[in-house]
Design a protein around this motif. Structure first.
Motif, PDB file in Angstrom:
ATOM      1  N   SER A  69      33.087  42.050  44.259  1.00 55.74           N
ATOM      2  CA  SER A  69      33.076  41.460  42.923  1.00 55.74           C
ATOM      3  C   SER A  69      34.429  41.630  42.245  1.00 55.74           C
ATOM      4  O   SER A  69      35.235  42.485  42.620  1.00 55.74           O
ATOM      5  N   LYS A  70      34.658  40.816  41.238  1.00 56.19           N
ATOM      6  CA  LYS A  70      35.898  40.905  40.473  1.00 56.19           C
ATOM      7  C   LYS A  70      36.061  42.302  39.888  1.00 56.19           C
ATOM      8  O   LYS A  70      37.149  42.875  39.915  1.00 56.19           O
ATOM      9  N   GLU A  71      34.971  42.869  39.403  1.00 60.41           N
ATOM     10  CA  GLU A  71      35.027  44.193  38.782  1.00 60.41           C
ATOM     11  C   GLU A  71      35.353  45.282  39.808  1.00 60.41           C
ATOM     12  O   GLU A  71      36.119  46.213  39.515  1.00 60.41           O
ATOM     13  N   ALA A  72      34.791  45.166  41.011  1.00 62.98           N
ATOM     14  CA  ALA A  72      35.095  46.138  42.066  1.00 62.98           C
ATOM     15  C   ALA A  72      36.552  46.048  42.481  1.00 62.98           C
ATOM     16  O   ALA A  72      37.229  47.069  42.669  1.00 62.98           O
TER      17      ALA A  72
ATOM     18  N   ALA B 245      23.735  54.840  33.192  1.00 65.00           N
ATOM     19  CA  ALA B 245      24.918  54.321  33.884  1.00 65.00           C
ATOM     20  C   ALA B 245      25.492  53.128  33.131  1.00 65.00           C
ATOM     21  O   ALA B 245      26.723  53.005  32.986  1.00 65.00           O
ATOM     22  N   ILE B 246      24.632  52.258  32.644  1.00 66.90           N
ATOM     23  CA  ILE B 246      25.096  51.096  31.873  1.00 66.90           C
ATOM     24  C   ILE B 246      25.750  51.554  30.573  1.00 66.90           C
ATOM     25  O   ILE B 246      26.806  51.041  30.171  1.00 66.90           O
TER      26      ILE B 246
ATOM     27  N   ALA C 147      24.607  43.805  36.180  1.00 69.42           N
ATOM     28  CA  ALA C 147      25.246  44.127  34.904  1.00 69.42           C
ATOM     29  C   ALA C 147      26.772  44.146  35.034  1.00 69.42           C
ATOM     30  O   ALA C 147      27.473  44.562  34.111  1.00 69.42           O
ATOM     31  N   ASN C 148      27.276  43.690  36.192  1.00 68.32           N
ATOM     32  CA  ASN C 148      28.720  43.615  36.459  1.00 68.32           C
ATOM     33  C   ASN C 148      29.405  44.977  36.409  1.00 68.32           C
ATOM     34  O   ASN C 148      30.531  45.110  35.923  1.00 68.32           O
TER      35      ASN C 148
ATOM     36  N   ASN D 183      29.311  44.918  44.354  1.00 69.03           N
ATOM     37  CA  ASN D 183      29.897  45.780  43.317  1.00 69.03           C
ATOM     38  C   ASN D 183      30.241  47.172  43.836  1.00 69.03           C
ATOM     39  O   ASN D 183      30.761  48.002  43.076  1.00 69.03           O
ATOM     40  N   LEU D 184      29.993  47.445  45.111  1.00 70.50           N
ATOM     41  CA  LEU D 184      30.199  48.790  45.649  1.00 70.50           C
ATOM     42  C   LEU D 184      31.606  48.973  46.203  1.00 70.50           C
ATOM     43  O   LEU D 184      32.128  48.111  46.911  1.00 70.50           O
TER      44      LEU D 184
END
Length: 328
Positions: free
Chosen positions: A33-36, A95-96, A166-167, A213-214
């Motif tokens: 993902s972009k966030e990862a 976590a969120i 939740a990105n 996301n990992l």
């Protein structure tokens, strides 16, 4: 003429050293993902210059240890960690909430033996070796034990999906301390050992569950030669750079050998390394001597049960240490 040649060689060598130092690696998941990707890039951007502070919290007290750091130092750790064994909604919610505050999330999984009920927990089933016959069944696709293992893995995937949706990127570190001899999957070297479990989970989570996301953190124990408490060489249990984003070591008993750091750097061939779990905190001098650690995470309750308050404060006051208000 000689002087000019030497100057040219000098500047060329400095250039290549600089390139090597700033080298970064893409996520091992091509569909990350972009966030990862952004989190991994951030970790590379501070490599060798800063170290991120972190704190583990038990699943039944999701803030107690983090709050203790704030009470001791007046600062909050930048990294928040816990264990998804319980699969609780409160854990996901926390976590969120931590992510929204700006914290980096790291999760682990104390997986019980495949054929045991989750209620047996750490002391009842995670600890203690399995027999060779049981191990053979566990790593044989289609066997009853393999199906049981897969079921537990799939259950935790549903927890991780909530964070994916939740990105939220997650530093994911399963099968930790696999080079030791205390967990059921421990001291199983080679391709038919824990490397098999790692690759199977990676494939299941990446290709089947699409957990993009990992960030995959392979987390061994610092090698040691203590009678009945041995931890063996990293490379025997390493699945390969194509399956690992970050290499980490757990360090307890204040055992901050330079070799624990240097051997991980060599094994990862330039990939990030980290202190996945620690007991006693390192001194500021140690983190200067071992600059490649990307983060440290103190184990739950250990800030006050295994450390002097002054040592924790010294670490958090180090110029190299990044706290929650200082990251990104």
């Amino acid at each position: 003429m000689k002087t000019n040649i030497y100057l040219t060689l000098f500047f060329l060598s400095m250039f290549f050293l600089s390139c090597k130092k700033t080298e970064t690696f893409e996520s091992v998941n091509p569909n990350a993902s972009k966030e990862a990707k952004e989190l991994l890039a951030y970790l590379y951007s501070i490599r060798g210059k800063k170290i991120i502070s972190g704190q583990h919290n038990y699943p039944h007290e999701l803030l107690r240890s983090t709050d203790s750091i704030q009470a001791m130092t007046g600062k909050l750790p930048a990294l928040w960690g816990t264990d998804i064994s319980s699969m609780s909604d409160k854990l996901v919610e926390e976590a969120i909430r931590q992510h929204k505050k700006g914290a980096i999330i790291t999760l682990m999984y104390h997986q019980v033996k495949p054929f045991d009920h989750d209620s047996l927990g750490y002391a009842g089933s995670v600890k203690g070796m399995v027999t060779d016959e049981q191990w053979e069944q566990i790593i044989t696709p289609g066997s009853e034990y393999y199906k049981m293992l897969l079921h537990k893995i799939d259950q935790r995937a549903e927890v991780l999906k909530k964070l994916r949706d939740a990105n939220i990127p997650v530093l994911w570190r399963p099968y930790h301390e696999m080079n030791g001899m205390w967990f059921w999957y421990g001291n199983r070297p080679g391709k038919k050992g824990v490397q098999f479990l790692w690759k199977m989970m990676y494939d299941r989570y990446t290709n089947h569950h699409k957990l993009n996301n990992l960030i995959w953190v392979w987390n061994a124990n610092g090698p040691r030669d203590r009678e009945n408490d041995e931890a063996y060489a990293y490379h025997l249990f390493y699945p390969g750079n194509e399956y690992v984003d970050v290499l980490a070591a757990d360090i307890y008993r204040n055992d901050y050998k330079q070799s624990h750091h240097d051997e991980l750097v060599e094994l990862g061939e330039g990939k990030l390394i980290a202190l996945g779990e620690i007991g006693q905190v390192p001194s500021p001098e140690i983190i200067e001597q071992q600059p490649e650690w990307a983060w440290f995470m103190i184990w739950a309750r250990f800030p006050w049960t295994h450390n002097d308050r002054e040592d924790v404060q010294k670490l958090y006051n180090s110029e190299r240490v990044l706290t929650l208000d200082e990251i990104q």
